[in-house]
Design an enzyme around this catalytic site. Sequence first.
Site, PDB file in Angstrom:
ATOM      1  N   ARG A  18       3.647  -0.491 -20.956  1.00  0.00           N
ATOM      2  CA  ARG A  18       2.378  -1.355 -21.329  1.00  0.00           C
ATOM      3  C   ARG A  18       1.231  -1.290 -20.826  1.00  0.00           C
ATOM      4  O   ARG A  18       0.063  -1.594 -21.485  1.00  0.00           O
ATOM      5  CB  ARG A  18       2.938  -3.060 -21.363  1.00  0.00           C
ATOM      6  CG  ARG A  18       3.767  -3.385 -22.576  1.00  0.00           C
ATOM      7  CD  ARG A  18       4.136  -4.791 -22.091  1.00  0.00           C
ATOM      8  NE  ARG A  18       5.059  -5.143 -21.218  1.00  0.00           N
ATOM      9  CZ  ARG A  18       5.350  -6.314 -20.535  1.00  0.00           C
ATOM     10  NH1 ARG A  18       4.859  -7.394 -21.220  1.00  0.00           N
ATOM     11  NH2 ARG A  18       6.335  -6.381 -19.682  1.00  0.00           N
ATOM     12  N   GLY A  81      18.115  -2.273 -13.961  1.00  0.00           N
ATOM     13  CA  GLY A  81      17.992  -3.589 -13.443  1.00  0.00           C
ATOM     14  C   GLY A  81      17.618  -3.825 -12.073  1.00  0.00           C
ATOM     15  O   GLY A  81      17.535  -3.122 -11.143  1.00  0.00           O
ATOM     16  N   ASN A 390     -31.821  24.568   0.244  1.00  0.00           N
ATOM     17  CA  ASN A 390     -30.758  25.139   1.039  1.00  0.00           C
ATOM     18  C   ASN A 390     -29.774  25.801   0.551  1.00  0.00           C
ATOM     19  O   ASN A 390     -28.989  26.370   1.186  1.00  0.00           O
ATOM     20  CB  ASN A 390     -29.986  23.494   1.336  1.00  0.00           C
ATOM     21  CG  ASN A 390     -29.493  22.780   0.288  1.00  0.00           C
ATOM     22  OD1 ASN A 390     -30.000  22.783  -0.747  1.00  0.00           O
ATOM     23  ND2 ASN A 390     -28.642  22.148   0.500  1.00  0.00           N
TER      24      ASN A 390
END
Length: 464
Positions: A18, A81, A390
């Site tokens: 989700r 599970g 630089n």
Amino acid sequence: MEQQTLAAVILAAGQGTRMKSSRPKVLHPLAGRPMVAFPLGLAEELGCDPTVLVVGHGADRVREAMAERNCLFVEQRQQLGTGHALLCAGEALAGFSGDLLLLCGDVPLLRTATLRGLLDLHRRQQALVTVLTAHMEDPTGYGRIVRDAEGSVQAIVEEKDASEAQRALHEVNTGIYLFRAPFVFEVLAGLGCDNAQGEYYLTDVVAAAVDAGGRVCALQLTDAEEAMGVNDRRQLAVAEAVLRRRINEALMRSGVGMTDPQATYVDAGVEIGPDTQLLPGTVIRGATRIGAGCTIGPHVVIDNCRIADNVRIKAGSVLAESEVGPETDIGPMAHLRPGTVLAGENKIGNFVETKKAQIGRGSKASHLTYLGDCELGTGVNIGCGTITCNYDGVNKYRTVIEDDVFVGSDTQFIAPVTIGRNSLIGAGSTITKDVPPDSLALSRAEQKVIEGWRLRRRKKRKNG
């Protein structure tokens, strides 16, 4: 394994579909940290040893993100599970016979005090299982706590397996447990999956403990917000708001001022001294440390910086991986990039950008300047529009400007170059060679004036 008092298992194997994300759910950031870092932090605060992190979806990414944490990793290769997930940790806890705390990687709002209360109840009652519960007006989606007439917990019933009467119950399972080991692993080894979801339910351990004549206890949360799980982006935003509210409240109690706490965003772990004022829109991230008496904002972003006392950082400024000394003014609209070190009493003003710049005490660059890969001594004044050039397209070089140098506006230093102490650089110069101390250096072309040129040009156009 040597017997330990308290171990922890954190379930972090779920895919989190989700979330609609390629990132493992437990790695989504909350207040500057991966979500799973919050239960890991709780386990550390409680002194759990060992702590086992059960990974699955995106296992390699989770291992990499948590590699520096003091935990063991086990992988749940099949999502069968919560009971199966805990059983996967059994081998890592072989021989353990203390109390086992089960946490969830997507439940980031639990407080340490709550778990201490759960542990105290579990041990006082000598329970086989103690579950953390919550009262919810809308219990949809949660397992229900089933008690007997005396109020003792008899079972936890998942909603899909619950009767109509059980679904009417409002006390729910938060998924946070304390178990006696090795009892819990003995029960899990014999579990079946004859239920609506075809999974191995961790909740079946409760009924097994009752059948074994053991004690099952429950501690009901006073604030159900702590048990909120994060399953989608909306819930992630809700959890973020809760954590930031807690962070800001703790900072204000310690003496930090906030004009609008709801519009002030401070990551977990940031340290701020008393009498520092945070104005709206301020974002402070990472391992930032800010001293006392500072004023930050509005709309300032600070990322992994160390800031001393009495620093003022004005609107729109951005600082990253930099160190700022005391009594310094920064901004508005200044940008301190990584590697910037300000010694103190500095001014880095409007639209000044620094990168890998070491700037001595009292030196100033008030506006429209770029100082990169450079070293400035003390008392240096940098005029508007100055640039340290630089980079030649292949390599980067350093500019060194010694103490008490005054740099006129619109000066370019073509690195590598060293400017000796107490020198003056004329405005509009391009400096390509070293300048000795106490010198004046300038490189302007001779100004040429042609009087009447505009009038003659206008006359020529008119006649043409």
